[in-house]
Motif scaffolding. Structure first.
Motif, PDB file in Angstrom:
ATOM      1  N   HIS A 209       0.878  -1.175   0.000  1.00  0.00           N
ATOM      2  CA  HIS A 209       0.000   0.000   0.000  1.00  0.00           C
ATOM      3  C   HIS A 209       0.906   1.212   0.000  1.00  0.00           C
ATOM      4  O   HIS A 209       2.036   1.151   0.481  1.00  0.00           O
ATOM      5  N   HIS A 210       0.426   2.333  -0.545  1.00  0.00           N
ATOM      6  CA  HIS A 210       1.234   3.537  -0.397  1.00  0.00           C
ATOM      7  C   HIS A 210       0.337   4.754  -0.233  1.00  0.00           C
ATOM      8  O   HIS A 210      -0.818   4.787  -0.665  1.00  0.00           O
ATOM      9  N   GLY A 211       0.894   5.746   0.439  1.00  0.00           N
ATOM     10  CA  GLY A 211       0.209   7.004   0.652  1.00  0.00           C
ATOM     11  C   GLY A 211       1.217   8.050   1.091  1.00  0.00           C
ATOM     12  O   GLY A 211       2.405   7.759   1.239  1.00  0.00           O
ATOM     13  N   MET A 212       0.744   9.251   1.303  1.00  0.00           N
ATOM     14  CA  MET A 212       1.593  10.353   1.755  1.00  0.00           C
ATOM     15  C   MET A 212       0.801  11.192   2.745  1.00  0.00           C
ATOM     16  O   MET A 212      -0.415  11.375   2.577  1.00  0.00           O
ATOM     17  N   THR A 213       1.475  11.710   3.751  1.00  0.00           N
ATOM     18  CA  THR A 213       0.795  12.582   4.702  1.00  0.00           C
ATOM     19  C   THR A 213       0.167  13.765   3.986  1.00  0.00           C
ATOM     20  O   THR A 213      -0.929  14.217   4.333  1.00  0.00           O
ATOM     21  N   GLU A 214       0.824  14.269   2.954  1.00  0.00           N
ATOM     22  CA  GLU A 214       0.323  15.445   2.248  1.00  0.00           C
ATOM     23  C   GLU A 214      -1.009  15.190   1.536  1.00  0.00           C
ATOM     24  O   GLU A 214      -1.818  16.094   1.386  1.00  0.00           O
ATOM     25  N   VAL A 215      -1.237  13.957   1.076  1.00  0.00           N
ATOM     26  CA  VAL A 215      -2.452  13.683   0.311  1.00  0.00           C
ATOM     27  C   VAL A 215      -3.349  12.632   0.948  1.00  0.00           C
ATOM     28  O   VAL A 215      -4.571  12.694   0.829  1.00  0.00           O
ATOM     29  N   GLY A 216      -2.760  11.636   1.639  1.00  0.00           N
ATOM     30  CA  GLY A 216      -3.535  10.589   2.286  1.00  0.00           C
ATOM     31  C   GLY A 216      -3.240   9.220   1.685  1.00  0.00           C
ATOM     32  O   GLY A 216      -2.268   9.046   0.941  1.00  0.00           O
ATOM     33  N   PRO A 217      -4.085   8.206   1.975  1.00  0.00           N
ATOM     34  CA  PRO A 217      -3.894   6.856   1.426  1.00  0.00           C
ATOM     35  C   PRO A 217      -4.238   6.856  -0.062  1.00  0.00           C
ATOM     36  O   PRO A 217      -5.344   7.223  -0.445  1.00  0.00           O
ATOM     37  N   VAL A 218      -3.306   6.411  -0.907  1.00  0.00           N
ATOM     38  CA  VAL A 218      -3.440   6.600  -2.351  1.00  0.00           C
ATOM     39  C   VAL A 218      -3.768   5.320  -3.108  1.00  0.00           C
ATOM     40  O   VAL A 218      -4.531   5.346  -4.066  1.00  0.00           O
ATOM     41  N   SER A 219      -3.207   4.190  -2.704  1.00  0.00           N
ATOM     42  CA  SER A 219      -3.322   2.999  -3.535  1.00  0.00           C
ATOM     43  C   SER A 219      -3.432   1.735  -2.691  1.00  0.00           C
ATOM     44  O   SER A 219      -3.165   1.751  -1.490  1.00  0.00           O
ATOM     45  N   TYR A 220      -3.796   0.648  -3.353  1.00  0.00           N
ATOM     46  CA  TYR A 220      -3.924  -0.632  -2.663  1.00  0.00           C
ATOM     47  C   TYR A 220      -3.508  -1.752  -3.608  1.00  0.00           C
ATOM     48  O   TYR A 220      -3.444  -1.573  -4.833  1.00  0.00           O
ATOM     49  N   GLU A 221      -3.246  -2.917  -3.030  1.00  0.00           N
ATOM     50  CA  GLU A 221      -2.921  -4.097  -3.827  1.00  0.00           C
ATOM     51  C   GLU A 221      -4.073  -5.081  -3.758  1.00  0.00           C
ATOM     52  O   GLU A 221      -4.563  -5.388  -2.670  1.00  0.00           O
TER      53      GLU A 221
ATOM     54  N   GLU B 139      -5.805  -8.871  -4.302  1.00  0.00           N
ATOM     55  CA  GLU B 139      -5.346 -10.250  -4.094  1.00  0.00           C
ATOM     56  C   GLU B 139      -4.843 -10.879  -5.387  1.00  0.00           C
ATOM     57  O   GLU B 139      -3.908 -11.674  -5.370  1.00  0.00           O
ATOM     58  N   ASP B 140      -5.452 -10.526  -6.501  1.00  0.00           N
ATOM     59  CA  ASP B 140      -5.114 -11.156  -7.774  1.00  0.00           C
ATOM     60  C   ASP B 140      -4.073 -10.392  -8.575  1.00  0.00           C
ATOM     61  O   ASP B 140      -3.771 -10.760  -9.703  1.00  0.00           O
ATOM     62  N   MET B 141      -3.521  -9.307  -8.023  1.00  0.00           N
ATOM     63  CA  MET B 141      -2.514  -8.524  -8.736  1.00  0.00           C
ATOM     64  C   MET B 141      -1.328  -8.220  -7.819  1.00  0.00           C
ATOM     65  O   MET B 141      -1.125  -7.084  -7.402  1.00  0.00           O
ATOM     66  N   PRO B 142      -0.538  -9.227  -7.485  1.00  0.00           N
ATOM     67  CA  PRO B 142       0.605  -8.996  -6.599  1.00  0.00           C
ATOM     68  C   PRO B 142       1.626  -8.052  -7.225  1.00  0.00           C
ATOM     69  O   PRO B 142       1.815  -8.039  -8.444  1.00  0.00           O
ATOM     70  N   SER B 143       2.261  -7.245  -6.373  1.00  0.00           N
ATOM     71  CA  SER B 143       3.309  -6.309  -6.788  1.00  0.00           C
ATOM     72  C   SER B 143       2.798  -5.211  -7.714  1.00  0.00           C
ATOM     73  O   SER B 143       3.575  -4.602  -8.442  1.00  0.00           O
ATOM     74  N   CYS B 144       1.497  -4.952  -7.697  1.00  0.00           N
ATOM     75  CA  CYS B 144       0.919  -3.833  -8.436  1.00  0.00           C
ATOM     76  C   CYS B 144       0.053  -3.025  -7.473  1.00  0.00           C
ATOM     77  O   CYS B 144      -0.647  -3.596  -6.640  1.00  0.00           O
ATOM     78  N   LEU B 145       0.099  -1.713  -7.580  1.00  0.00           N
ATOM     79  CA  LEU B 145      -0.713  -0.842  -6.740  1.00  0.00           C
ATOM     80  C   LEU B 145      -1.776  -0.166  -7.590  1.00  0.00           C
ATOM     81  O   LEU B 145      -1.469   0.463  -8.608  1.00  0.00           O
ATOM     82  N   ILE B 146      -3.027  -0.304  -7.175  1.00  0.00           N
ATOM     83  CA  ILE B 146      -4.157   0.279  -7.887  1.00  0.00           C
ATOM     84  C   ILE B 146      -4.491   1.616  -7.239  1.00  0.00           C
ATOM     85  O   ILE B 146      -4.757   1.692  -6.039  1.00  0.00           O
ATOM     86  N   VAL B 147      -4.455   2.683  -8.018  1.00  0.00           N
ATOM     87  CA  VAL B 147      -4.722   4.023  -7.500  1.00  0.00           C
ATOM     88  C   VAL B 147      -6.214   4.180  -7.205  1.00  0.00           C
ATOM     89  O   VAL B 147      -7.065   3.778  -8.015  1.00  0.00           O
ATOM     90  N   ILE B 148      -6.527   4.763  -6.046  1.00  0.00           N
ATOM     91  CA  ILE B 148      -7.921   5.010  -5.671  1.00  0.00           C
ATOM     92  C   ILE B 148      -8.362   6.287  -6.401  1.00  0.00           C
ATOM     93  O   ILE B 148      -8.345   7.397  -5.854  1.00  0.00           O
TER      94      ILE B 148
END
Length: 431
Positions: A245-257, A259-268
């Motif tokens: 998962h990734h996010g930034m304090t400046e913007v918030g939680p941005v993406s998620y992984e 179950e069927d797409m390992p090592s890829c982050l889907i942008v919200i």
């Protein structure tokens, strides 16, 4: 641990998504234009005709990027929170700040209840995508719970649907014991700390793997969560599925992984307008190419950011109507170093190091030699290690980067251990 791979997330109507994004974005820009906020002043400086913005493409063509330096300058001129606020300060109830890892100067951020709730909804997407089950899963938070936004938003979002177990202030030993005692099924922490905890399982801690029920690990805060070698090592240590998962304090939680797409982050994308651009030209890169991630907040409207340069280097992938970061966050643009004409990223070094399970911890030292950057890898090993292993690591580095990168053995327990964001790259003054 193997992962089932299929077509990934369901197909979405991208035309409808873009229409909803524009509806939110237009409202934000119209509101900002009437204020004396950071962006209200900028809109007038840009001589932006808000009434003539009719679509997202108009917004991208006419609104310049926002940089971290822009925010810092506004904070310096209007301490402590700056002027990119859309409400009276008494309406803000939440305080967080950046870690300051890239600048050395943490920045404070405040939120209204509405903007905070919007970020919790994004975190709920993260948990849903990881396949967590309400009433069954128990989430263990191995964080110190300082003022970093990610800790609090993840915890409060989880507390809406799951039993949450905070572990701030506990030692690593005590955390493992608590996971076993309270039947935690999900671990949330940084990749570095998940590795550290995993290596303690067994004789060194007295907590055996069979006594732990952890079957999923949600990691964030570092690029390692999508590095295949790091994931493989984590899944071997824990016998658990890793979700990045990734996010930034400046913007918030941005993406998620998913179950069927390992090592890829889907942008919200319901919460963010995302662009991936060539950092030199500012032009959107084509599908399959790498660029810098640019974000505009659509739901966190109490402290908005327009076309914010995140400094994250990512690979663009369009999949079933969604924007996907292929391979996760590949690196930070400001973390790259050019060594004899070769671009070297910390995550790429870590990918090599994690192929050698004998390495407990490592550090990269960067120094100037005859006005050129050179790097050396320090490794701390488990037990007595023969010189041939160091040579094997050197050979792997040379094959990967087409560079000779010296590898030196560090003294036992001489390299720092990390519970949050690891700092494994240090500048060494020239002799």
């Amino acid at each position: 641990m193997s992962s089932r791979v299929s077509d990934g997330p369901p197909l979405i109507d991208r035309v409808r998504l873009r229409s909803n994004q524009w509806r939110k974005l237009r409202s934000i820009v119209l509101n900002l234009a009437t204020t004396d906020s950071l962006y209200g002043k900028k809109i007038r400086e840009w001589e932006l005709k808000v009434s003539r913005l009719n679509r997202i493409e108009d917004f991208i063509a006419q609104v310049p990027f926002t940089t971290k330096a822009d925010i810092q300058a506004d904070r310096a001129a209007n301490p402590p929170f700056g002027t990119n606020l859309t409400r009276a300060i008494h309406q803000y109830t939440r305080f967080c700040q950046t870690s300051g890892t890239s600048t050395g100067e943490p920045m404070a951020w405040v939120d209204t209840p509405e903007s905070w709730e919007a970020m919790l909804k994004c975190w709920q997407r993260v948990f849903e995508a990881a396949g967590l089950v309400k009433g069954r899963d128990r989430i263990f938070f191995a964080f110190s719970f300082g003022p970093f936004l990610g800790f609090w938003t993840a915890y409060e979002a989880a507390a809406k649907d799951f039993l949450v177990i905070p572990a701030g202030g506990l030692s690593s030993q005590a955390r493992l014991e608590a996971m076993a005692r309270y039947g935690a099924t999900v671990l949330c922490c940084t990749p570095t700390y998940a590795l550290r905890l995993g290596e303690l399982i067994g004789e060194s801690s007295g907590v055996e793997r069979m006594s732990l029920r952890i079957n999923k690990i949600i990691v964030a805060g570092e690029a390692g969560g999508s590095v295949p070698e790091v994931r493989k090592r984590l899944e071997q240590l824990w016998d658990a599925r890793v979700f990045d998962h990734h996010g930034m304090t400046e913007v918030g939680p941005v993406s998620y992984e998913a179950e069927d797409m390992p090592s890829c982050l889907i942008v919200i994308e319901e919460a963010y307008l995302a662009e991936i651009v060539d950092p030199k030209t500012g032009v959107e890169v084509p599908d399959g190419e790498c660029g810098e991630l640019i974000l505009t907040t659509l739901d966190r409207t109490a402290c908005p950011l327009l076309r914010y340069r995140t400094g994250d280097w990512v690979k663009k992938k369009m999949h079933r109507g969604r924007l996907v970061l292929d391979g996760g966050i590949l690196s930070r643009l400001d973390d790259m170093v050019v060594v004899r004409g070769v671009n070297v990223y910390p995550s790429a070094i870590e990918a090599v190091v994690r192929e050698f399970p004998e390495v407990i911890e490592f550090m990269v030292e960067q120094r100037k030699v005859d006005a050129m950057d050179e790097i050396e890898l320090l490794v701390e090993m488990d037990g007595n290690v023969a010189k041939p292993l160091l040579k094997r690591i050197e050979t792997k580095l040379r094959d990967t980067f087409s560079l000779r990168i010296p590898v030196r053995l560090a003294e036992p327990d001489s390299l720092p251990r990390h519970e949050f964001k690891a700092k494994r790259w240090r500048i060494v003054a020239a002799a």
